[in-house]
Design a protein around this motif. Structure first.
Motif, PDB file in Angstrom:
ATOM      1  N   LYS A 133       0.815  -1.218   0.000  1.00  0.00           N
ATOM      2  CA  LYS A 133       0.000   0.000   0.000  1.00  0.00           C
ATOM      3  C   LYS A 133       0.846   1.264   0.000  1.00  0.00           C
ATOM      4  O   LYS A 133       0.545   2.231  -0.730  1.00  0.00           O
ATOM      5  CB  LYS A 133      -0.958   0.010   1.195  1.00  0.00           C
ATOM      6  CG  LYS A 133      -1.835   1.254   1.213  1.00  0.00           C
ATOM      7  CD  LYS A 133      -2.787   1.313   2.393  1.00  0.00           C
ATOM      8  CE  LYS A 133      -3.571   2.629   2.365  1.00  0.00           C
ATOM      9  NZ  LYS A 133      -4.511   2.744   3.499  1.00  0.00           N
ATOM     10  N   SER A 134       1.895   1.314   0.809  1.00  0.00           N
ATOM     11  CA  SER A 134       2.696   2.535   0.899  1.00  0.00           C
ATOM     12  C   SER A 134       3.362   2.895  -0.425  1.00  0.00           C
ATOM     13  O   SER A 134       3.766   4.039  -0.624  1.00  0.00           O
ATOM     14  CB  SER A 134       3.755   2.395   1.998  1.00  0.00           C
ATOM     15  OG  SER A 134       4.679   1.369   1.682  1.00  0.00           O
ATOM     16  N   ASP A 135       3.457   1.935  -1.346  1.00  0.00           N
ATOM     17  CA  ASP A 135       4.046   2.213  -2.654  1.00  0.00           C
ATOM     18  C   ASP A 135       3.130   3.038  -3.553  1.00  0.00           C
ATOM     19  O   ASP A 135       3.587   3.596  -4.558  1.00  0.00           O
ATOM     20  CB  ASP A 135       4.379   0.901  -3.382  1.00  0.00           C
ATOM     21  CG  ASP A 135       5.546   0.163  -2.756  1.00  0.00           C
ATOM     22  OD1 ASP A 135       6.224   0.742  -1.889  1.00  0.00           O
ATOM     23  OD2 ASP A 135       5.773  -1.008  -3.135  1.00  0.00           O
ATOM     24  N   PHE A 136       1.836   3.091  -3.207  1.00  0.00           N
ATOM     25  CA  PHE A 136       0.877   3.764  -4.093  1.00  0.00           C
ATOM     26  C   PHE A 136       0.032   4.820  -3.376  1.00  0.00           C
ATOM     27  O   PHE A 136      -0.988   5.261  -3.914  1.00  0.00           O
ATOM     28  CB  PHE A 136      -0.029   2.705  -4.748  1.00  0.00           C
ATOM     29  CG  PHE A 136       0.694   1.811  -5.710  1.00  0.00           C
ATOM     30  CD1 PHE A 136       0.895   2.188  -7.025  1.00  0.00           C
ATOM     31  CD2 PHE A 136       1.221   0.600  -5.289  1.00  0.00           C
ATOM     32  CE1 PHE A 136       1.587   1.373  -7.911  1.00  0.00           C
ATOM     33  CE2 PHE A 136       1.910  -0.229  -6.166  1.00  0.00           C
ATOM     34  CZ  PHE A 136       2.106   0.161  -7.480  1.00  0.00           C
ATOM     35  N   ILE A 137       0.454   5.240  -2.190  1.00  0.00           N
ATOM     36  CA  ILE A 137      -0.363   6.197  -1.431  1.00  0.00           C
ATOM     37  C   ILE A 137      -0.405   7.577  -2.082  1.00  0.00           C
ATOM     38  O   ILE A 137      -1.261   8.397  -1.732  1.00  0.00           O
ATOM     39  CB  ILE A 137       0.124   6.322   0.025  1.00  0.00           C
ATOM     40  CG1 ILE A 137       1.615   6.678   0.077  1.00  0.00           C
ATOM     41  CG2 ILE A 137      -0.163   5.049   0.803  1.00  0.00           C
ATOM     42  CD1 ILE A 137       2.133   6.913   1.491  1.00  0.00           C
ATOM     43  N   PRO A 419      18.101  -4.055  -3.845  1.00  0.00           N
ATOM     44  CA  PRO A 419      19.011  -3.456  -4.828  1.00  0.00           C
ATOM     45  C   PRO A 419      18.333  -2.368  -5.661  1.00  0.00           C
ATOM     46  O   PRO A 419      18.928  -1.857  -6.603  1.00  0.00           O
ATOM     47  CB  PRO A 419      19.382  -4.646  -5.708  1.00  0.00           C
ATOM     48  CG  PRO A 419      18.136  -5.478  -5.718  1.00  0.00           C
ATOM     49  CD  PRO A 419      17.507  -5.306  -4.358  1.00  0.00           C
ATOM     50  N   TYR A 420      17.093  -2.035  -5.324  1.00  0.00           N
ATOM     51  CA  TYR A 420      16.314  -1.099  -6.144  1.00  0.00           C
ATOM     52  C   TYR A 420      16.388   0.323  -5.583  1.00  0.00           C
ATOM     53  O   TYR A 420      17.366   0.699  -4.948  1.00  0.00           O
ATOM     54  CB  TYR A 420      14.874  -1.591  -6.254  1.00  0.00           C
ATOM     55  CG  TYR A 420      14.756  -3.024  -6.701  1.00  0.00           C
ATOM     56  CD1 TYR A 420      15.467  -3.489  -7.813  1.00  0.00           C
ATOM     57  CD2 TYR A 420      13.971  -3.937  -6.015  1.00  0.00           C
ATOM     58  CE1 TYR A 420      15.383  -4.814  -8.231  1.00  0.00           C
ATOM     59  CE2 TYR A 420      13.876  -5.265  -6.419  1.00  0.00           C
ATOM     60  CZ  TYR A 420      14.579  -5.701  -7.522  1.00  0.00           C
ATOM     61  OH  TYR A 420      14.502  -7.009  -7.918  1.00  0.00           O
ATOM     62  N   ASP A 421      15.370   1.121  -5.813  1.00  0.00           N
ATOM     63  CA  ASP A 421      15.354   2.500  -5.351  1.00  0.00           C
ATOM     64  C   ASP A 421      15.563   2.574  -3.841  1.00  0.00           C
ATOM     65  O   ASP A 421      15.161   1.666  -3.095  1.00  0.00           O
ATOM     66  CB  ASP A 421      14.011   3.145  -5.720  1.00  0.00           C
ATOM     67  CG  ASP A 421      13.982   4.624  -5.431  1.00  0.00           C
ATOM     68  OD1 ASP A 421      14.389   5.412  -6.301  1.00  0.00           O
ATOM     69  OD2 ASP A 421      13.563   4.999  -4.313  1.00  0.00           O
ATOM     70  N   ALA A 422      16.166   3.665  -3.387  1.00  0.00           N
ATOM     71  CA  ALA A 422      16.487   3.813  -1.959  1.00  0.00           C
ATOM     72  C   ALA A 422      15.243   3.778  -1.081  1.00  0.00           C
ATOM     73  O   ALA A 422      15.329   3.478   0.120  1.00  0.00           O
ATOM     74  CB  ALA A 422      17.247   5.124  -1.741  1.00  0.00           C
ATOM     75  N   ASP A 423      14.093   4.056  -1.652  1.00  0.00           N
ATOM     76  CA  ASP A 423      12.836   4.019  -0.899  1.00  0.00           C
ATOM     77  C   ASP A 423      12.434   2.586  -0.530  1.00  0.00           C
ATOM     78  O   ASP A 423      11.772   2.355   0.474  1.00  0.00           O
ATOM     79  CB  ASP A 423      11.729   4.665  -1.741  1.00  0.00           C
ATOM     80  CG  ASP A 423      10.362   4.608  -1.082  1.00  0.00           C
ATOM     81  OD1 ASP A 423      10.109   5.432  -0.186  1.00  0.00           O
ATOM     82  OD2 ASP A 423       9.559   3.725  -1.460  1.00  0.00           O
ATOM     83  N   HIS A 424      12.873   1.644  -1.367  1.00  0.00           N
ATOM     84  CA  HIS A 424      12.471   0.250  -1.183  1.00  0.00           C
ATOM     85  C   HIS A 424      13.181  -0.352   0.024  1.00  0.00           C
ATOM     86  O   HIS A 424      14.389  -0.275   0.150  1.00  0.00           O
ATOM     87  CB  HIS A 424      12.784  -0.542  -2.449  1.00  0.00           C
ATOM     88  CG  HIS A 424      12.100  -1.866  -2.514  1.00  0.00           C
ATOM     89  ND1 HIS A 424      12.747  -3.027  -2.850  1.00  0.00           N
ATOM     90  CD2 HIS A 424      10.815  -2.230  -2.272  1.00  0.00           C
ATOM     91  CE1 HIS A 424      11.897  -4.047  -2.828  1.00  0.00           C
ATOM     92  NE2 HIS A 424      10.714  -3.577  -2.483  1.00  0.00           N
ATOM     93  N   HIS A 425      12.436  -0.951   0.903  1.00  0.00           N
ATOM     94  CA  HIS A 425      12.957  -1.559   2.137  1.00  0.00           C
ATOM     95  C   HIS A 425      13.614  -0.541   3.066  1.00  0.00           C
ATOM     96  O   HIS A 425      14.501  -0.879   3.847  1.00  0.00           O
ATOM     97  CB  HIS A 425      13.915  -2.695   1.833  1.00  0.00           C
ATOM     98  CG  HIS A 425      13.218  -3.945   1.383  1.00  0.00           C
ATOM     99  ND1 HIS A 425      13.847  -5.158   1.241  1.00  0.00           N
ATOM    100  CD2 HIS A 425      11.923  -4.175   1.050  1.00  0.00           C
ATOM    101  CE1 HIS A 425      12.985  -6.077   0.840  1.00  0.00           C
ATOM    102  NE2 HIS A 425      11.803  -5.482   0.708  1.00  0.00           N
ATOM    103  N   THR A 426      13.195   0.722   2.961  1.00  0.00           N
ATOM    104  CA  THR A 426      13.509   1.704   4.002  1.00  0.00           C
ATOM    105  C   THR A 426      12.190   2.270   4.535  1.00  0.00           C
ATOM    106  O   THR A 426      11.913   2.184   5.727  1.00  0.00           O
ATOM    107  CB  THR A 426      14.419   2.835   3.497  1.00  0.00           C
ATOM    108  OG1 THR A 426      13.858   3.430   2.319  1.00  0.00           O
ATOM    109  CG2 THR A 426      15.810   2.334   3.199  1.00  0.00           C
ATOM    110  N   TYR A 427      11.368   2.804   3.614  1.00  0.00           N
ATOM    111  CA  TYR A 427      10.089   3.368   4.043  1.00  0.00           C
ATOM    112  C   TYR A 427       9.233   2.327   4.757  1.00  0.00           C
ATOM    113  O   TYR A 427       8.708   2.563   5.844  1.00  0.00           O
ATOM    114  CB  TYR A 427       9.339   3.933   2.834  1.00  0.00           C
ATOM    115  CG  TYR A 427       8.083   4.713   3.193  1.00  0.00           C
ATOM    116  CD1 TYR A 427       8.130   6.103   3.327  1.00  0.00           C
ATOM    117  CD2 TYR A 427       6.866   4.074   3.396  1.00  0.00           C
ATOM    118  CE1 TYR A 427       6.989   6.830   3.653  1.00  0.00           C
ATOM    119  CE2 TYR A 427       5.735   4.789   3.722  1.00  0.00           C
ATOM    120  CZ  TYR A 427       5.791   6.153   3.851  1.00  0.00           C
ATOM    121  OH  TYR A 427       4.660   6.867   4.185  1.00  0.00           O
ATOM    122  N   SER A 428       9.080   1.166   4.166  1.00  0.00           N
ATOM    123  CA  SER A 428       8.198   0.144   4.735  1.00  0.00           C
ATOM    124  C   SER A 428       8.760  -0.465   6.021  1.00  0.00           C
ATOM    125  O   SER A 428       8.016  -1.058   6.802  1.00  0.00           O
ATOM    126  CB  SER A 428       7.922  -0.959   3.712  1.00  0.00           C
ATOM    127  OG  SER A 428       9.120  -1.606   3.336  1.00  0.00           O
TER     128      SER A 428
END
Length: 528
Positions: A133-137, A419-428
Motif C-alpha cells: 500500500k505505501s508504494d501507491f499512497i 538493490p532497487y530505489d532507496a525508498d524500497h525496504h527503508t520506508y516500509s
C-alpha cells in the motif's frame, strides 16, 4: 524325433517373441537415466508458500507467474514490460501509460488497463491489507482512456513511481464475487508471466509449466518444479546427488559442493543484510544506549569469517550497497570497552555473576530466529555468547516460521535489503505508520522517529538526484544515532546449479537471494 524337433523350435521362437515383446515394452517405459534428462528444472525451495497472490505475499515465483507494466533489467533498472510507453507531465504529477495489446493471462483473457487499475485499487483498499500500500499512497486518481491507455494522477511528485509500476498485474475478472484475502486465486493463481501453475502438491512441490502464449521470450525449459526442502543439509545433499538442479547454499556448504563435477557455483553480490531487530515495545530497547551497546558488542568480523566463510561483508547501514550510501556514519566497529561504558552510563551495573542489573532487572533478552535458516540461527548463537562480554544474558529461540510472530519477539534475526530505489525496504521498514500493528507494513519492531519519518517522506518526493542523495545520507545518519537494528553483515548469495544449464544472467540480488530466477525463461539445458 521330427515332432520333438518342431516342438523345440516353436518353444525357442516363442521365447524369442516374449523377449522381443519385453524389450519393446521396456523401450516404452523411460529409464531412470532418460527421466533425469526431462526438460525441467527442479529448484530446492527452503519453504512452502502460504499463497501466491503477489500483492499479499512476496515470493520468488512472482517473476515466473506474473508481469508488471515495468520490469527490472539485469542492472535493476525499471524498463518497459507490459507498458509500451510512459509519458510523464512537466509537473511530474500525471503518468500517461500505453500498454501492449498482445498480452494475455494464463486463461486466455486479454490484459487491459482495467486489470492495471484493479490491481492498484486492490493494493490501496485497506480491506485487503496489502503490504504494498505505501508504494501507491500518492496515487490520487486513475482514468481509463481506452483498453490500452490510462492515466495515473499523483498528489505530489513521487520519484520511485516507475519502480513501483513493476508490481504484478492481477486479472480483474478472476476476482468477481470473491474477497481478495480468501479468493481461490491465492492458491490457483492466473498471471501473465512465462510460466503457469500446473500442479501444487501441498507439502511436497509446486510445478509450473511454460505458458505457450506468453508475449515475451518463450520459455525454453518446459517445467520448473519448486521442491519444498526446509532442511539446508538435505537441499545440499539432493543438489549433490542430482535430485534437484539448483539450490541456494549455506556458506559452509560451498567448498564441498564446488568439488562436485556436475555443478557450477554462482557467487552473486546481494543487498541482503542480517541483523537483530529491536522490538521497541520491549522496555529494554527504549534506552538508545542499550541498543548502541549491543551494536558495539557485535563481532561482525567474526561473523563474516566464521559463519559466512568470507561470503559477505560487515554491515552498518541499510543502504550500504546503494549509490546513496553514507560511509561516514558510525559503523559500530566491535568495541567491548565502549559498549560497557554506554551500559554503565545508563545505570546497568555489573554483578558478581557476570551479568548487569538495573533497578533489580537483569540485562537479558531473547533473540528469535527461524530454525530453517541455519545461517541466522548460527549468527544468533554466536552473538548471544559474545554479549556475555558486556554483561548481557541472551538466549536464542530457534522456531518454525509457523510459531514465530515477529512483532511479539523481544529481538528478531532479520533479513532485509533491496538493490532497487532507496525508498524500497527503508520506508516500509522504518516509517512509523508502517508498523505491522497498524498496517501491513514491515515495521515489525514498532520503530518510531519523527526525524526519520520526515526524511523518508522527503526522499520519496525529492526529484533532484543530488538533493535526494543528501536526504538519504541524512537518513542513514539518523538511523545510526537511533538504531532500529544492530546490523551484522551483508550476505553474498551462492547458488549451486547443474553446469549444463545456460542463460543465467547475474544481477545484484535482494533479500534471501531474491531475483536470481528473474530471467529463467531464457535459461536452457545444453544436454537435452
Amino acid at each position: 524325433m521330427k515332432k520333438f524337433s518342431i516342438f523345440i523350435l516353436l518353444f525357442i521362437l516363442s521365447l524369442a517373441g516374449c523377449s522381443n515383446e519385453s524389450s519393446q515394452g521396456e523401450e516404452k517405459q523411460p529409464s531412470a537415466a532418460s527421466s533425469s534428462k526431462a526438460n525441467e528444472l527442479i529448484y530446492a525451495s527452503e519453504s512452502e508458500f502460504a499463497g501466491l497472490n503477489p500483492i499479499l505475499e512476496e515470493t520468488n515465483l512472482d517473476a515466473l507467474l506474473f508481469r508488471g507494466l515495468m520490469r527490472f533489467d539485469e542492472h535493476n533498472v525499471p524498463v518497459y514490460d507490459i507498458a509500451k510507453s510512459v509519458e510523464i507531465s512537466d509537473d511530474l504529477l500525471t503518468y500517461t501509460i500505453m500498454i501492449r495489446d498482445d498480452v494475455t493471462f494464463h486463461d486466455g483473457q486479454v490484459l487491459t488497463v482495467d486489470d492495471v487499475m484493479f490491481t492498484i485499487n486492490s493494493i490501496l483498499d485497506d480491506v485487503n491489507g496489502s503490504y504494498l500500500k505505501s508504494d501507491f499512497i500518492h496515487v490520487k486518481a486513475m482514468q481509463k482512456v481506452n483498453d490500452t491507455t490510462m492515466t495515473i494522477q499523483l498528489d505530489e511528485p513521487f520519484t520511485p513511481m516507475l519502480d513501483k509500476l513493476t508490481v504484478p498485474i492481477l486479472p480483474k475478472h478472476v476476482f468477481e464475487g470473491q474477497e481478495m484475502r480468501t479468493a481461490t486465486f491465492n492458491q490457483e493463481p492466473i498471471g501473465a508471466g512465462p510460466y503457469m501453475v500446473e500442479q501444487w502438491n501441498k507439502g511436497t512441490s509446486l510445478t509450473l509449466k511454460a505458458y505457450p502464449s506468453f508475449f515475451g521470450t518463450k520459455a525454453s525449459i518446459e517445467k520448473v518444479i519448486f521442491k519444498f526442502i526446509p532442511d539446508s543439509n538435505v537441499r545440499a545433499l539432493q543438489l549433490k546427488s542430482g535430485e534437484v538442479d539448483i539450490a541456494l547454499l549455506d556458506p559452509n556448504q560451498v567448498e564441498e559442493l564446488s568439488k562436485v563435477e556436475q555443478l557450477k557455483m554462482y557467487e552473486v553480490e546481494s543487498a541482503d543484510y542480517r541483523g537483530v531487530l529491536f522490538n521497541m515495545k520491549y522496555p529494554l530497547w527504549k534506552d538508545v544506549n542499550v541498543r548502541k551497546a549491543i551494536s558495539y558488542g557485535t563481532d561482525r568480523a567474526g561473523i563474516v569469517k566464521g559463519i559466512l566463510h568470507g561470503y559477505g561483508t560487515e554491515a552498518y547501514s541499510p543502504l550500504q550497497k546503494h549509490a546513496y550510501v553514507n560511509e561516514n556514519i558510525e559503523h559500530y566497529t566491535f568495541d567491548v570497552e565502549k559498549a560497557n561504558e554506554l551500559l554503565e552510563k545508563s545505570g546497568w551495573i555489573l554483578a558478581d555473576d557476570g551479568f548487569r542489573y538495573k533497578d533489580g532487572n537483569k540485562l537479558a533478552f531473547t533473540i528469535t530466529a527461524p530454525i530453517t535458516d541455519t545461517v541466522r540461527v548460527n549468527m544468533a548463537n554466536y552473538v548471544a555468547q559474545g554479549y556475555k562480554e558486556i554483561g548481557a544474558d541472551v538466549e536464542v529461540a530457534a522456531l518454525d516460521w509457523g510459531n514465530i510472530v515477529i512483532e511479539e519477539s523481544q529481538a528478531f534475526m532479520v533479513g532485509w535489503g533491496s538493490p532497487y530505489d532507496a525508498d524500497h525496504h527503508t520506508y516500509s521498514l522504518f516509517y512509523s505508520d508502517e508498523s505491522s500493528v497498524t498496517s501491513a507494513g514491515y515495521n515489525y519492531g514498532s520503530y518510531a522517529n519523527a526525524k526519520v519519518d520526515a526524511l523518508l517522506e522527503e526522499g520519496r518526493t525529492t526529484v533532484d538526484p543530488e538533493k535526494r542523495k543528501e536526504v538519504y545520507m541524512a537518513l542513514q545518519e539518523e538511523l545510526a544515532e537511533d538504531p532500529p537494528f544492530a546490523y551484522f553483515a551483508y550476505v553474498d548469495a551462492v547458488y549451486g546449479i547443474n553446469k549444463n544449464i545456460s542463460g543465467v544472467k547475474e544481477r545484484i540480488l535482494g533479500h534471501h537471494g531474491a531475483g536470481f530466477l528473474w530471467n529463467v525463461e531464457e535459461w536452457k539445458w545444453n544436454d537435452r
